[in-house]
Write a protein that holds these residues in place. Structure first.
Motif, PDB file in Angstrom:
ATOM      1  N   VAL A  65       0.838  -1.203   0.000  1.00 56.97           N
ATOM      2  CA  VAL A  65       0.000   0.000   0.000  1.00 56.97           C
ATOM      3  C   VAL A  65       0.875   1.256   0.000  1.00 56.97           C
ATOM      4  CG1 VAL A  65      -1.651   1.336   1.373  1.00 56.97           C
ATOM      5  CG2 VAL A  65      -1.996  -1.122   1.044  1.00 56.97           C
ATOM      6  N   ARG A  66       1.956   1.228   0.777  1.00 57.55           N
ATOM      7  CA  ARG A  66       2.865   2.389   0.789  1.00 57.55           C
ATOM      8  C   ARG A  66       3.448   2.642  -0.596  1.00 57.55           C
ATOM      9  NH1 ARG A  66       4.688   0.246   5.734  1.00 57.55           N
ATOM     10  NH2 ARG A  66       6.486  -0.698   4.681  1.00 57.55           N
ATOM     11  N   ALA A  67       3.853   1.571  -1.264  1.00 56.91           N
ATOM     12  CA  ALA A  67       4.452   1.725  -2.592  1.00 56.91           C
ATOM     13  C   ALA A  67       3.435   2.274  -3.588  1.00 56.91           C
ATOM     14  CB  ALA A  67       4.994   0.376  -3.072  1.00 56.91           C
ATOM     15  N   VAL A  68       2.200   1.816  -3.489  1.00 61.83           N
ATOM     16  CA  VAL A  68       1.167   2.310  -4.401  1.00 61.83           C
ATOM     17  C   VAL A  68       0.855   3.778  -4.107  1.00 61.83           C
ATOM     18  CG1 VAL A  68      -1.242   2.045  -5.123  1.00 61.83           C
ATOM     19  CG2 VAL A  68       0.167   0.022  -4.718  1.00 61.83           C
ATOM     20  N   ARG A  69       0.744   4.097  -2.832  1.00 58.01           N
ATOM     21  CA  ARG A  69       0.402   5.478  -2.459  1.00 58.01           C
ATOM     22  C   ARG A  69       1.521   6.442  -2.857  1.00 58.01           C
ATOM     23  NH1 ARG A  69      -0.570   4.866   2.624  1.00 58.01           N
ATOM     24  NH2 ARG A  69      -2.841   5.025   2.529  1.00 58.01           N
ATOM     25  N   GLY A  70       2.765   6.070  -2.560  1.00 61.94           N
ATOM     26  CA  GLY A  70       3.863   7.006  -2.778  1.00 61.94           C
ATOM     27  C   GLY A  70       4.544   6.897  -4.120  1.00 61.94           C
ATOM     28  N   GLY A  71       4.251   5.843  -4.887  1.00 59.81           N
ATOM     29  CA  GLY A  71       4.897   5.687  -6.182  1.00 59.81           C
ATOM     30  C   GLY A  71       6.323   5.198  -6.108  1.00 59.81           C
ATOM     31  N   GLY A  72       6.771   4.770  -4.910  1.00 58.17           N
ATOM     32  CA  GLY A  72       8.131   4.279  -4.765  1.00 58.17           C
ATOM     33  C   GLY A  72       8.277   2.856  -5.266  1.00 58.17           C
ATOM     34  N   PRO A  73       9.482   2.283  -5.110  1.00 60.82           N
ATOM     35  CA  PRO A  73       9.715   0.913  -5.591  1.00 60.82           C
ATOM     36  C   PRO A  73       8.766  -0.077  -4.915  1.00 60.82           C
ATOM     37  CG  PRO A  73      11.773   1.995  -4.997  1.00 60.82           C
ATOM     38  CD  PRO A  73      10.678   2.883  -4.499  1.00 60.82           C
ATOM     39  N   MET A  74       8.419  -1.131  -5.648  1.00 59.89           N
ATOM     40  CA  MET A  74       7.584  -2.180  -5.080  1.00 59.89           C
ATOM     41  C   MET A  74       8.389  -2.941  -4.029  1.00 59.89           C
ATOM     42  SD  MET A  74       4.808  -1.560  -6.509  1.00 59.89           S
ATOM     43  CE  MET A  74       3.705  -2.920  -6.167  1.00 59.89           C
ATOM     44  N   PRO A  75       7.725  -3.618  -3.069  1.00 57.77           N
ATOM     45  CA  PRO A  75       8.434  -4.249  -1.944  1.00 57.77           C
ATOM     46  C   PRO A  75       9.481  -5.275  -2.350  1.00 57.77           C
ATOM     47  CG  PRO A  75       6.084  -4.121  -1.499  1.00 57.77           C
ATOM     48  CD  PRO A  75       6.261  -3.701  -2.924  1.00 57.77           C
ATOM     49  N   VAL A  76       9.254  -5.987  -3.453  1.00 63.89           N
ATOM     50  CA  VAL A  76      10.214  -6.986  -3.936  1.00 63.89           C
ATOM     51  C   VAL A  76      10.532  -6.649  -5.384  1.00 63.89           C
ATOM     52  CG1 VAL A  76      10.660  -9.438  -4.335  1.00 63.89           C
ATOM     53  CG2 VAL A  76       9.225  -8.729  -2.405  1.00 63.89           C
ATOM     54  N   PRO A  77      11.795  -6.566  -5.766  1.00 61.27           N
ATOM     55  CA  PRO A  77      12.133  -6.245  -7.154  1.00 61.27           C
ATOM     56  C   PRO A  77      11.506  -7.246  -8.127  1.00 61.27           C
ATOM     57  CG  PRO A  77      14.083  -6.137  -5.759  1.00 61.27           C
ATOM     58  CD  PRO A  77      12.996  -6.725  -4.923  1.00 61.27           C
ATOM     59  N   LEU A  78      11.085  -6.755  -9.264  1.00 64.21           N
ATOM     60  CA  LEU A  78      10.465  -7.615 -10.267  1.00 64.21           C
ATOM     61  C   LEU A  78      11.414  -8.724 -10.694  1.00 64.21           C
ATOM     62  CD1 LEU A  78       8.113  -8.247 -12.144  1.00 64.21           C
ATOM     63  CD2 LEU A  78       9.023  -6.547 -13.759  1.00 64.21           C
ATOM     64  N   GLU A  79      12.706  -8.418 -10.805  1.00 67.56           N
ATOM     65  CA  GLU A  79      13.680  -9.436 -11.208  1.00 67.56           C
ATOM     66  C   GLU A  79      13.692 -10.608 -10.225  1.00 67.56           C
ATOM     67  OE1 GLU A  79      14.713  -5.712 -13.251  1.00 67.56           O
ATOM     68  OE2 GLU A  79      14.161  -6.245 -11.187  1.00 67.56           O
ATOM     69  N   SER A  80      13.529 -10.321  -8.946  1.00 66.13           N
ATOM     70  CA  SER A  80      13.504 -11.381  -7.944  1.00 66.13           C
ATOM     71  C   SER A  80      12.239 -12.225  -8.079  1.00 66.13           C
ATOM     72  CB  SER A  80      13.589 -10.777  -6.538  1.00 66.13           C
ATOM     73  OG  SER A  80      13.485 -11.788  -5.549  1.00 66.13           O
ATOM     74  N   LEU A  81      11.096 -11.583  -8.318  1.00 68.42           N
ATOM     75  CA  LEU A  81       9.850 -12.325  -8.508  1.00 68.42           C
ATOM     76  C   LEU A  81       9.954 -13.271  -9.704  1.00 68.42           C
ATOM     77  CD1 LEU A  81       7.254  -9.419  -8.027  1.00 68.42           C
ATOM     78  CD2 LEU A  81       8.049 -11.061  -6.317  1.00 68.42           C
ATOM     79  N   VAL A  82      10.573 -12.789 -10.768  1.00 69.84           N
ATOM     80  CA  VAL A  82      10.731 -13.604 -11.974  1.00 69.84           C
ATOM     81  C   VAL A  82      11.677 -14.770 -11.707  1.00 69.84           C
ATOM     82  CG1 VAL A  82      11.605 -13.605 -14.347  1.00 69.84           C
ATOM     83  CG2 VAL A  82      10.181 -11.713 -13.524  1.00 69.84           C
ATOM     84  N   ALA A  83      12.778 -14.505 -11.015  1.00 67.23           N
ATOM     85  CA  ALA A  83      13.749 -15.559 -10.730  1.00 67.23           C
ATOM     86  C   ALA A  83      13.138 -16.647  -9.853  1.00 67.23           C
ATOM     87  CB  ALA A  83      14.984 -14.966 -10.058  1.00 67.23           C
ATOM     88  N   THR A  84      12.386 -16.253  -8.852  1.00 65.65           N
ATOM     89  CA  THR A  84      11.737 -17.241  -7.977  1.00 65.65           C
ATOM     90  C   THR A  84      10.740 -18.079  -8.764  1.00 65.65           C
ATOM     91  OG1 THR A  84      12.007 -15.902  -5.994  1.00 65.65           O
ATOM     92  CG2 THR A  84      10.228 -17.513  -5.979  1.00 65.65           C
ATOM     93  N   THR A  85       9.954 -17.443  -9.622  1.00 65.38           N
ATOM     94  CA  THR A  85       8.975 -18.174 -10.422  1.00 65.38           C
ATOM     95  C   THR A  85       9.672 -19.140 -11.377  1.00 65.38           C
ATOM     96  OG1 THR A  85       7.460 -16.291 -10.290  1.00 65.38           O
ATOM     97  CG2 THR A  85       7.026 -17.926 -12.001  1.00 65.38           C
ATOM     98  N   ALA A  86      10.739 -18.692 -12.022  1.00 67.15           N
ATOM     99  CA  ALA A  86      11.475 -19.567 -12.942  1.00 67.15           C
ATOM    100  C   ALA A  86      12.079 -20.757 -12.202  1.00 67.15           C
ATOM    101  CB  ALA A  86      12.568 -18.770 -13.653  1.00 67.15           C
ATOM    102  N   ALA A  87      12.599 -20.526 -11.000  1.00 63.02           N
ATOM    103  CA  ALA A  87      13.170 -21.626 -10.221  1.00 63.02           C
ATOM    104  C   ALA A  87      12.090 -22.618  -9.808  1.00 63.02           C
ATOM    105  CB  ALA A  87      13.880 -21.076  -8.984  1.00 63.02           C
ATOM    106  N   THR A  88      10.901 -22.118  -9.458  1.00 64.30           N
ATOM    107  CA  THR A  88       9.799 -23.014  -9.096  1.00 64.30           C
ATOM    108  C   THR A  88       9.418 -23.885 -10.281  1.00 64.30           C
ATOM    109  OG1 THR A  88       8.984 -21.293  -7.588  1.00 64.30           O
ATOM    110  CG2 THR A  88       7.496 -23.090  -8.093  1.00 64.30           C
TER     111      THR A  88
END
Length: 730
Positions: free
Chosen positions: A688-711
């Motif tokens: 919610v903070r990231a959406v409200r303030g426009g700052g970086p998302m809590p987890v980098p997109l690259e990390s989300l992709v890497a975890t999904t690919a490893a799964t």
């Protein structure tokens, strides 16, 4: 539209306004013409809802056992929220109806809009103006058969399956105990098959009705009349079959069945009566006790009922759908007569009063029908290898962070409102300042209405396009079944929304590539996957106490996943992916966060005959993580235990209840019992903070992709029997 619902906690019955269900592939949208009240099954459910909490527990010991197990696994607070959330929700009533097809979903070619169909299922053929019904739970009504008769299709199928289990033959004699709706239909079906029927029921009116419809003799179960009729028709040998169609807590039906059966006779349980079998009586006659499972083969099989996978007729002659069609054919040919069973026809708007009269005994009935009003207007349109590459993240477009007022509340929409959303996510958001729950979208109307009532959503709908096209909505939560995550995420990103999607992000490499293509096309990278464990306060404190790591680390993560209940949609691997594909990302993400890197290799082994997995992840610098994902462990053992060892120090996590760090300085968390906090609260706050303030998302997109690919690479390793290199991993 309107739907009959009941609150199981309070017992309240209501005719609720709910959204129109969407027409999903593999089924049809049906407008109800007539629906049938099952005066046995439904009134039992209505009566249970009126009990005290202790009474409910006594009536459902199976559910009490599940609650006890959930307390051991998830703790008291989480279990309490889950249980009370289920109890304090509206649940549907009804499971047998006839209606007109309004819309046909993809993959349906044997019915068309305008066809009259009979529908079955306690999740689909509900007392509602409109229902979405899967292919194998509906069948066309024969020409000339009135809708009021076709509405008996489901209960007729239950009776028909019971008769099939009895394997009756011409000239035999059968005893039907319990002459309610199901018993009356069983008696008629047996008579139509050339079997002489004796009925037993304490209600003289029901006995007279059964005799009028063809039974040879009927009487009170405790009277000499029934025994005399059996002796006369069987020459003193006893009946060939007994059909238990009675309910209640008395053991009289099974005792009567033993007394009046012939040697090696068959006893078929169709209803829900007490079954304390008198051992001597059943043993001495070597009685064959059988159970009839609802409408027939296919019942409770999600691949048959929800995915439309039929059983070959050469192997299974009479499935649910074939039983339904067969009973309708018997009705159309006049072999079964249901008109005398109809005690009352009520207008659908009077549904609540009708249930009250039935419950209080003011309305004594065998069968009651609801008659639905003609639609006032046309319904609107409904929505219709050895190396695994880790997709590169490319950001294009110009919408990196959708513009919004920093002072206004963050407006959220939920797509899906199932158990996880309502017990683990929404309770945290309803109490949060600066958050507005705008819209909830579901494919089933009642779940949207429940979520709107309980959590205060401004709107409830089944129209996803309307939500994605609403510029006032800042973020979309995707909390649906796994197979829909990637597509819904892709569509929401293209619509310019920030997206929170529960794990998994994708079930295949193509799905993952599609999500990243949407990021590149739109420039919108505002994405968070529900990997909540890295936000758990206890684990974060333990990581802080462990300190900065310099050398390679060894991590061991044991997940005692346990067995799934029969019928769980997690078992639908053909559409929803493997269980590990759906859940494993949690544990890979946690390991990667603790080790501060993304995996570069995956090696997986499985135990023959079950879903136990051993997954070894390799990381840059020589660190390794071993995940033991087991389904065969004891129920009372903690679900998650983790050990991290490096640089002469060790971190231990015991199921998010206790943690410790051993090294030059020892740290142990409080020994006072605390609720398990697996990080959902902190994760949602960060999103919610990231959406409200426009700052970086809590987890980098690259990390989300890497975890999904490893799964996803786990399945590739299992298939190839060798380690898999994650090409392109950082």
């Amino acid at each position: 539209m309107k739907q009959v619902v009941q609150n199981y906690k309070s017992g309240e019955l209501a005719l609720l306004d709910v959204p129109v269900p969407g027409c999903k592939p593999g089924g049809v949208l049906v407008r109800s013409v007539c629906s049938l009240i099952s005066t046995g099954t439904e009134l039992m459910k209505v009566s249970e809802a009126g009990m005290s909490m202790l009474g409910k527990a006594r009536s459902r010991p199976d559910q009490v056992a599940k609650v006890v197990q959930s307390v051991a696994t998830n703790g008291v607070p989480a279990t309490y929220r889950k249980v009370m959330g289920k109890l304090d929700s509206y649940t549907p009533l009804g499971y047998s109806l006839c209606g007109v097809v309004e819309q046909v979903g993809a993959g349906i070619d044997d019915v068309k809009a305008g066809d009259l169909v009979a529908c079955a299922g306690n999740e689909h053929a509900l007392h509602a103006e409109l229902n979405w019904v899967p292919k194998n739970l509906c069948t066309p009504v024969p020409d000339g058969l009135a809708p009021r008769y076709a509405a008996f299709g489901t209960v007729g199928s239950i009776a028909l399956q019971g008769v099939r289990q009895g394997e009756s033959r011409l000239g035999e004699v059968a005893l039907v105990i319990g002459l309610g709706l199901i018993g009356q239909l069983v008696a008629q079906l047996l008579t139509a098959s050339g079997v002489r029927v004796i009925g037993a029921d304490p209600d003289p009116a029901r006995c007279e009705l059964a005799e009028r419809l063809g039974a040879a003799a009927c009487g009170d179960p405790g009277s000499a009349a029934v025994e005399s009729a059996v002796a006369e028709l069987t020459g003193g040998h006893g009946v060939d079959q007994v059909y238990l169609a009675a309910g209640g807590g008395s053991n009289q039906p099974v005792e009567l069945a033993a007394r009046l059966s012939r040697d090696r006779g068959r006893v078929v349980d169709i209803g829900k009566c007490r079954l304390d079998l008198p051992w001597n009586a059943y043993y001495e006659k070597e009685l064959d006790v059988r159970f009839s499972r609802s409408y027939g083969p296919g019942r409770y099989d999600p691949e048959y009922e929800l995915e439309g996978r039929d059983y070959p007729i050469g192997h299974v002659r009479w499935t649910e759908r074939r039983n339904l069609a067969c009973f309708l054919d018997l009705l159309a040919r006049g072999r079964v007569d249901v008109e005398p069973l109809i005690s009352h026809v009520a207008e659908f708007d009077d549904a609540v009063e009708t249930y009250r009269r039935l419950k209080d005994g003011d309305l004594k009935a065998v069968a009651v029908l609801f008659r639905y009003p003609e639609p006032a207007a046309e319904a609107g349109e409904a929505e219709a290898p050895a190396v695994v590459a880790v997709p590169a993240v490319r950001r294009g477009g110009t919408v990196s962070a959708p513009a919004r007022s920093p002072r206004g509340a963050v407006r959220l929409a939920f797509v899906g409102a199932g158990n996880y959303a309502t017990s683990m996510l929404l309770p945290h958001l309803t109490r949060r300042d600066g958050v507005e729950l705008s819209t909830v979208v579901t494919t089933t109307a009642l779940s949207a209405a429940n979520a709107q009532r309980k959590f205060g959503f401004a709107q409830a709908t089944t129209d996803l396009d309307a939500v994605l096209g609403d510029p006032s909505i800042d973020a979309v939560f995707v909390v649906t079944r796994h197979s829909s995550h990637a597509d819904l995420t892709r569509r929401a990103l293209l619509a310019g929304k920030a997206v929170f999607v529960e794990k998994p992000l994708a079930l295949t490499g193509d799905e993952l590539a599609g999500v990243l293509a949407a990021v590149e096309e739109s420039g919108n990278d505002r994405l968070q996957v529900g990997f909540n464990r890295r936000f758990a306060p206890l684990l974060r404190e333990a990581r802080k106490r462990f300190g900065t790591r310099t050398g390679p680390a060894s991590l061991r993560y044991l997940v005692n996943a346990g067995r799934l209940d029969h019928g769980s949609w997690y078992l639908q691997q053909g559409t929803e992916g493997s269980r590990f594909a759906g859940e494993g990302g949690h544990f890979i993400d946690t390991a990667s966060w603790l080790l501060g890197a993304d995996p570069v290799s995956v090696y997986a082994l499985t135990t023959p005959g079950n879903e136990d997995l051993q997954v070894v992840l390799g990381y840059p610098g020589g660190s390794t993580a071993t995940l033991s994902y087991v389904t065969t462990g004891p129920a009372g053992f903690p679900k998650e235990t983790l050990d991290l060892v490096a640089d002469g120090r060790a971190l231990r996590l015991d199921d998010f209840v206790r943690a410790s760090v051993h090294g030059p300085e020892r740290w142990v968390s409080s020994r006072l019992p605390k609720a398990r906090d697996k990080g959902q609260h902190a994760e949602l706050a960060a999103f919610v903070r990231a959406v409200r303030g426009g700052g970086p998302m809590p987890v980098p997109l690259e990390s989300l992709v890497a975890t999904t690919a490893a799964t996803l690479a786990v399945q590739a390793s299992l298939a190839g029997g060798a380690p898999v290199t994650l090409a392109g991993a950082r």
